[in-house]
Design an enzyme around this catalytic site. Sequence first.
Site, PDB file in Angstrom:
ATOM      1  N   LYS A 156      66.809  13.632   0.514  1.00 26.68           N
ATOM      2  CA  LYS A 156      67.563  13.539  -0.732  1.00 26.68           C
ATOM      3  C   LYS A 156      68.613  12.420  -0.672  1.00 26.68           C
ATOM      4  O   LYS A 156      68.870  11.741  -1.669  1.00 26.68           O
ATOM      5  CB  LYS A 156      68.225  14.875  -1.054  1.00 26.68           C
ATOM      6  N   HIS A 183      72.431  26.881  -8.141  1.00 24.57           N
ATOM      7  CA  HIS A 183      72.499  27.354  -9.520  1.00 24.57           C
ATOM      8  C   HIS A 183      71.316  28.276  -9.775  1.00 24.57           C
ATOM      9  O   HIS A 183      70.199  28.038  -9.330  1.00 24.57           O
ATOM     10  CB  HIS A 183      72.530  26.195 -10.512  1.00 24.57           C
ATOM     11  N   TYR A 209      65.149  17.872   4.665  1.00 31.01           N
ATOM     12  CA  TYR A 209      65.259  17.925   3.207  1.00 31.01           C
ATOM     13  C   TYR A 209      66.512  17.172   2.740  1.00 31.01           C
ATOM     14  O   TYR A 209      66.458  16.350   1.819  1.00 31.01           O
ATOM     15  CB  TYR A 209      65.309  19.375   2.745  1.00 31.01           C
ATOM     16  N   THR A 242      71.392  17.140  -4.205  1.00 36.10           N
ATOM     17  CA  THR A 242      71.705  18.495  -3.756  1.00 36.10           C
ATOM     18  C   THR A 242      72.935  18.479  -2.861  1.00 36.10           C
ATOM     19  O   THR A 242      73.231  17.470  -2.195  1.00 36.10           O
ATOM     20  CB  THR A 242      70.519  19.097  -2.972  1.00 36.10           C
ATOM     21  N   GLY A 298      59.438  24.243 -13.131  1.00 34.64           N
ATOM     22  CA  GLY A 298      60.414  25.004 -12.372  1.00 34.64           C
ATOM     23  C   GLY A 298      61.566  25.509 -13.215  1.00 34.64           C
ATOM     24  O   GLY A 298      61.594  25.340 -14.438  1.00 34.64           O
ATOM     25  N   LEU A 318      63.126  15.864 -11.144  1.00 36.83           N
ATOM     26  CA  LEU A 318      63.543  17.146 -10.582  1.00 36.83           C
ATOM     27  C   LEU A 318      62.608  17.636  -9.488  1.00 36.83           C
ATOM     28  O   LEU A 318      62.971  18.529  -8.719  1.00 36.83           O
ATOM     29  CB  LEU A 318      63.627  18.209 -11.690  1.00 36.83           C
ATOM     30  N   SER A 377      61.155  21.188  -1.106  1.00 40.05           N
ATOM     31  CA  SER A 377      62.461  21.703  -0.700  1.00 40.05           C
ATOM     32  C   SER A 377      62.392  22.786   0.363  1.00 40.05           C
ATOM     33  O   SER A 377      63.422  23.265   0.825  1.00 40.05           O
ATOM     34  CB  SER A 377      63.210  22.261  -1.921  1.00 40.05           C
ATOM     35  N   LEU A 415      53.077  11.892  -7.688  1.00 41.12           N
ATOM     36  CA  LEU A 415      53.897  10.691  -7.715  1.00 41.12           C
ATOM     37  C   LEU A 415      53.525   9.732  -6.584  1.00 41.12           C
ATOM     38  O   LEU A 415      53.920   8.562  -6.608  1.00 41.12           O
ATOM     39  CB  LEU A 415      55.385  11.054  -7.596  1.00 41.12           C
ATOM     40  N   GLU A 419      73.032  19.814  -0.175  1.00 41.93           N
ATOM     41  CA  GLU A 419      72.520  19.645   1.185  1.00 41.93           C
ATOM     42  C   GLU A 419      72.698  18.209   1.669  1.00 41.93           C
ATOM     43  O   GLU A 419      72.621  17.935   2.874  1.00 41.93           O
ATOM     44  CB  GLU A 419      71.043  20.027   1.238  1.00 41.93           C
ATOM     45  N   ALA A 465      60.608  18.070  -6.084  1.00 41.53           N
ATOM     46  CA  ALA A 465      60.894  17.754  -4.682  1.00 41.53           C
ATOM     47  C   ALA A 465      60.293  18.817  -3.790  1.00 41.53           C
ATOM     48  O   ALA A 465      60.125  19.977  -4.200  1.00 41.53           O
ATOM     49  CB  ALA A 465      62.397  17.683  -4.432  1.00 41.53           C
ATOM     50  N   ASP A 516      64.799  24.534 -13.444  1.00 42.98           N
ATOM     51  CA  ASP A 516      65.554  23.508 -14.156  1.00 42.98           C
ATOM     52  C   ASP A 516      64.688  22.760 -15.162  1.00 42.98           C
ATOM     53  O   ASP A 516      65.128  22.466 -16.282  1.00 42.98           O
ATOM     54  CB  ASP A 516      66.153  22.507 -13.163  1.00 42.98           C
TER      55      ASP A 516
END
Length: 330
Positions: free
Chosen positions: A149, A175, A145, A121, A11, A76, A80, A55, A123, A78, A13
């Site tokens: 988190k 970002h 979501y 996040t 991704g 990183l 989303s 995972l 969020e 997830a 990031d």
Amino acid sequence: MKKALITGIGGQDGSYLAELLLSKGYEVHGIELHDIPLPNLAPIADRITIHRGSLLSHGWLTSIIADTKPDECYHLAASSFVSYRFDDESLTLENNIVGTHNLLATLKELAPASRFFFAGTSEMFGTVDHAPQDETTPLRPRSVYGISKVAGHNLVQYYRQQHGHYACTGILYNHESPRRGPAFVTRKITSTAAKIKVGLESKLVLGNLDAERDWGYAPDYVQAMWLMLQADQPHDYVLSSGKLHTVREFVEAAFTTVGLDYRQYVEVSPEFYREKEPVPLCGDARKINTELGWQSSRTLQEMVSEMVKECLNELVEKHSFKNLEITSTL
């Protein structure tokens, strides 16, 4: 040589982080769920190792951690996508909570000295009664979501406090970069502005142009992730620009880059319209500014211009457009 393991390495990031770690001499391993092309990693594909798997598969994850024994792990990956279907919400909860727990538990067992970063996040804050928000702001998520988190963040705190694991959460605000996925409104804006410039599109349809966001520059945020795992002690930090901008400002920056007046091309549709938040999500990053010396490096105009120009370069390469006059704002 340090070893790093990055989940979601393909991704935005993950790819920037992989490049940063390679530049610092790390051996970089990454986890991706699906066997699909990863264009963000193309320039460094021969310098990293990708492991394909889930995972949620404890046996598979155990073998990866046992083989790599990473010094640092950056989580990183997830689910989303915001959806209110039961199946989608259940999958989000399972992936984001169980996956995080599996990773932390396996590292504790097989690589207890590994340092762990969890991508939180804004969020997680959800419904807020003040702005800006910092590390002490109550967590009141209002989406599955965000709930998932917060649960991951609680797991990080549990492993840090109860097991002494070096684990921390970065609470990331919005970002962006040229690598932002096409499903995000920021990429829709920058790519459509580029397409209008070359004649492939004639309009951009959006929702509330007065909605506000705290937008930062993705490469800055991965630098903060790395800094967090180099500190003597693990701490959680808000990662944000600390500046609010409207969607209108983002749009204007994109069209200014290509020398156009956005008002001639942008339409507002009720389909995409969302009311402006009574209290906006805007981060207070003074803690990481002070303790780790981290700062945002780009203005909104600089970041948006980079995104638009990258879209233009891709269009020129694909369609062989020539003699484009682009307004430079960098």
